[in-house]
Scaffold this active site. Structure first.
Site, PDB file in Angstrom:
ATOM      1  N   GLY A   1       0.512  -1.364  -0.447  1.00 45.25           N
ATOM      2  CA  GLY A   1      -0.497  -0.141  -0.100  1.00 45.25           C
ATOM      3  C   GLY A   1       0.662   1.294  -0.291  1.00 45.25           C
TER       4      GLY A   1
ATOM      5  CB  ALA B   1      -0.761   6.399   3.129  1.00 45.95           C
TER       6      ALA B   1
ATOM      7  CD  GLN C   1       7.347   3.210  -1.384  1.00 50.30           C
ATOM      8  OE1 GLN C   1       6.415   3.971  -1.706  1.00 50.30           O
ATOM      9  NE2 GLN C   1       8.032   2.552  -1.723  1.00 50.30           N
TER      10      GLN C   1
ATOM     11  CE  LYS D   1       3.172   4.220   7.929  1.00 44.48           C
ATOM     12  NZ  LYS D   1       2.577   4.654   8.902  1.00 44.48           N
TER      13      LYS D   1
ATOM     14  CG  ASP E   1      -6.038   8.793   9.202  1.00 43.36           C
ATOM     15  OD1 ASP E   1      -6.998   9.674   9.038  1.00 43.36           O
ATOM     16  OD2 ASP E   1      -5.205   9.030   9.052  1.00 43.36           O
TER      17      ASP E   1
END
Length: 570
Positions: free
Chosen positions: A178, A180, A184, A201, A336
């Site tokens: 993923g 963002a 990533q 990450k 979030d």
């Protein structure tokens, strides 16, 4: 046909009575030489000086942001300056303008990346203010951004970890799981770990280079808008981002958040009282985070749940319960929880799990610790909202949000019309008519809404955003199409669950205060009576809500069995 409608113009234009005439002579030769000279020097500096290249790129990014703003301003200037034969014609033109402007901004944000993506994510969450043409368009920014190139990733490991990727991992999948706005995630296998799979990450390196100038650009643009439109009340966006970003950009801080929330739920996980999981962090650097790899899908992936026999309404209830504990009991809140930050998977060990699924909470960069009094006041406010208690809503809206406009604040917080709130009907599904009425009301009271938001404490704004994201996930999981008609009858449990934890938070606070008073003044019948009364109010309500929840679950299970029996018979 009636008189054409002409919308009021909320922009400024210059009007000079003595316009300057364009010089029609040829372009002066000396200006041409000067332009070539400056261009040559600029090109040389760009390719030979790191500082100059950074300056030029920063100016380019500022210019791009300015062009985007100018295009959007022009779109709305044209919209407001035209005449319309009816209000319906104006509304249609406005929707087209909203969609066109949102798409222009989306392309620009995606090209700029970094905090501009984060700004777009904030916009996507403002469904209580902005029309769906804006929020729906920006929603793609939640987890679909451009990845960092391989060479930059390699350099990041050398600079931050001190070793090459090949020296740390046996395998490293270069295709991100993923991507963002800030980072990533890649799948990898650690060396000397027996082939243990991990999620890595990585922060986008461009953020270090341009975060400050981008933040200043965003602040400048918002300041300019505020000067041109005094009623503009969203300057808090820049303030909130300036406060939150440094924390989100430090993955060591994120690792600490992850550890703390794991500790808060450790006892519930041990005794199978929750389906929530937090991935283990293995090690953390400022821009690199290595953690346990957990495979699953987004919490709003209804097809995935169907394939694995997972009940979406049950997932929603568990998710609501976990966040109710965070907000009303722990006071340490993940701010979030958009669908890209929550994973659903079949339970790893069904025999020792609460249900047949696990809810995995990831991306722990944005948390807030609620002050004790705010946590209790917020619980009291939600209790009043669920009960439709207008006096309570008025009192605690003032204490939480500092506003006397309690009806509008209640609608912003719940996403429901005041008539729905005041009649204690929050558990009902929002009709299309109510959604349209809310959207129209948001535009009608935009200045009032902006004023409320500008006065809210930063932490209350984040609670507002969190509430909105939770409501969005709940509505997706509880739509009739996501499950059987029998399960969709379970909608009202969301507020039953919230009510239980609001009541518990209020009781625990009251008990603490009364016990402290007893310890100070000694035995006192009045205090003991107040303690017993408070205990009875809480436990009678808690037992009633618990029985209601159990009965609803049993009824749902019975209806599911009946449906399966009918299918077999057919």
């Amino acid at each position: 046909m009636g008189q054409p409608l002409r919308r009021q113009q909320y922009y400024f234009s210059s009007n000079s009575n003595n316009p300057t005439k364009r010089n029609r002579r040829g372009f002066p030769w000396y200006l041409g030489l000067a332009t070539l000279g400056v261009g040559g020097i600029a090109t040389t500096l760009y390719y030979t000086s790191e500082d100059a290249r950074h300056l030029f790129t920063a100016l380019q990014r500022c210019g791009t942001a300015g062009v985007i703003g100018s295009k959007v301003a022009y779109n709305y200037k044209v919209l407001l300056s035209k005449e319309y034969v009816s209000d319906e014609a104006y509304q249609l033109a406005k929707r087209e303008c909203d969609k066109r402007s949102a798409e222009t901004v989306l392309k620009g944000l995606q090209s700029l990346g970094g905090i501009y993506i984060k700004l777009g994510q904030h916009v996507s969450a403002m469904v209580y203010i902005l029309p769906p043409e804006w929020t729906d368009t920006m929603s793609v920014l939640q987890d679909r951004c451009d990845p960092t190139p391989e060479e930059q990733v390699r350099q990041l490991f050398i600079s931050d970890y001190g070793e090459a990727i090949e020296d740390i991992f046996d395998e490293f999948d270069w295709t991100p799981i993923g991507v963002a706005s800030l980072a990533q995630v890649h799948k990898a296998k650690l060396k000397n770990s027996g082939g243990r799979q991990v999620a890595v990450k990585l922060q986008h390196p461009v953020l270090d280079e341009f975060c400050r100038v981008d933040m200043e650009t965003v602040s400048f643009i918002i300041d300019v808008i505020k000067k041109a439109f005094p009623e503009f009340g969203f300057a808090w966006l820049a303030d909130e981002m300036r406060e939150s970003l440094p924390r989100e950009l430090d993955f060591v801080h994120e690792a600490q958040n992850s550890k703390l929330v794991g500790q808060n739920f450790a006892d519930d996980i041990k005794h199978r009282r929750t389906s929530l999981l937090v991935p283990e962090v293995i090690w953390a650097k400022r821009r690199i985070l290595c953690m346990e790899f957990i495979e699953g899908s987004r919490i709003d992936d209804l097809e995935y749940m169907k394939q694995h026999g997972i009940n979406p309404a049950q997932v929603s209830a568990e998710f609501t319960e976990a966040f109710s504990k965070m907000i009303f009991l722990h006071g340490f809140v993940h701010c979030d929880p958009h669908p890209g930050n929550v994973i659903i998977r079949p339970a790893k060990d069904p025999k020792h799990s609460k249900y047949n699924f696990d809810i995995v909470l990831i991306d722990h960069g944005l948390y807030r610790t609620l002050p004790e009094q705010l946590r209790i006041d917020y619980a009291q406010l939600w209790t009043s909202l669920i009960r439709g208690d207008e006096d309570g809503i008025r009192k605690y809206a003032k204490r939480v949000g500092g506003t006397d406009t309690y009806q509008l604040f209640a609608s912003i917080l719940t996403g429901r019309a005041w008539e729905t709130v005041s009649s204690a009907n929050l558990s009902t599904v929002r009709s299309s008519a109510e959604i349209k009425r809310m959207s129209a009301g948001a535009m009608e009271y935009l200045v009032d809404i902006a004023d409320i938001l500008s006065r809210l404490p930063r932490i209350a704004l984040l609670l507002l955003k969190t509430s909105d994201l939770l409501r969005h996930i709940d509505e997706v999981l509880r739509t009739p199409s996501s499950s059987s008609a029998a399960v969709s009858q379970d909608d009202h449990l969301t507020y039953v669950i919230m009510g239980r934890y609001c009541a518990k938070a209020v009781w625990l606070d009251t008990r603490r205060h009364l016990l402290n008073k007893l310890s100070q003044i000694g035995f006192n019948w009045q205090v003991l009576k107040a303690l017993a009364t408070s205990w009875w109010h809480y436990y009678s309500l808690a037992v009633m809500l618990w029985l209601y929840q159990r009965a609803s679950r049993l009824a749902t299970a019975k209806q599911q069995v009946e449906q399966q029996t009918k299918k077999i018979e057919q």
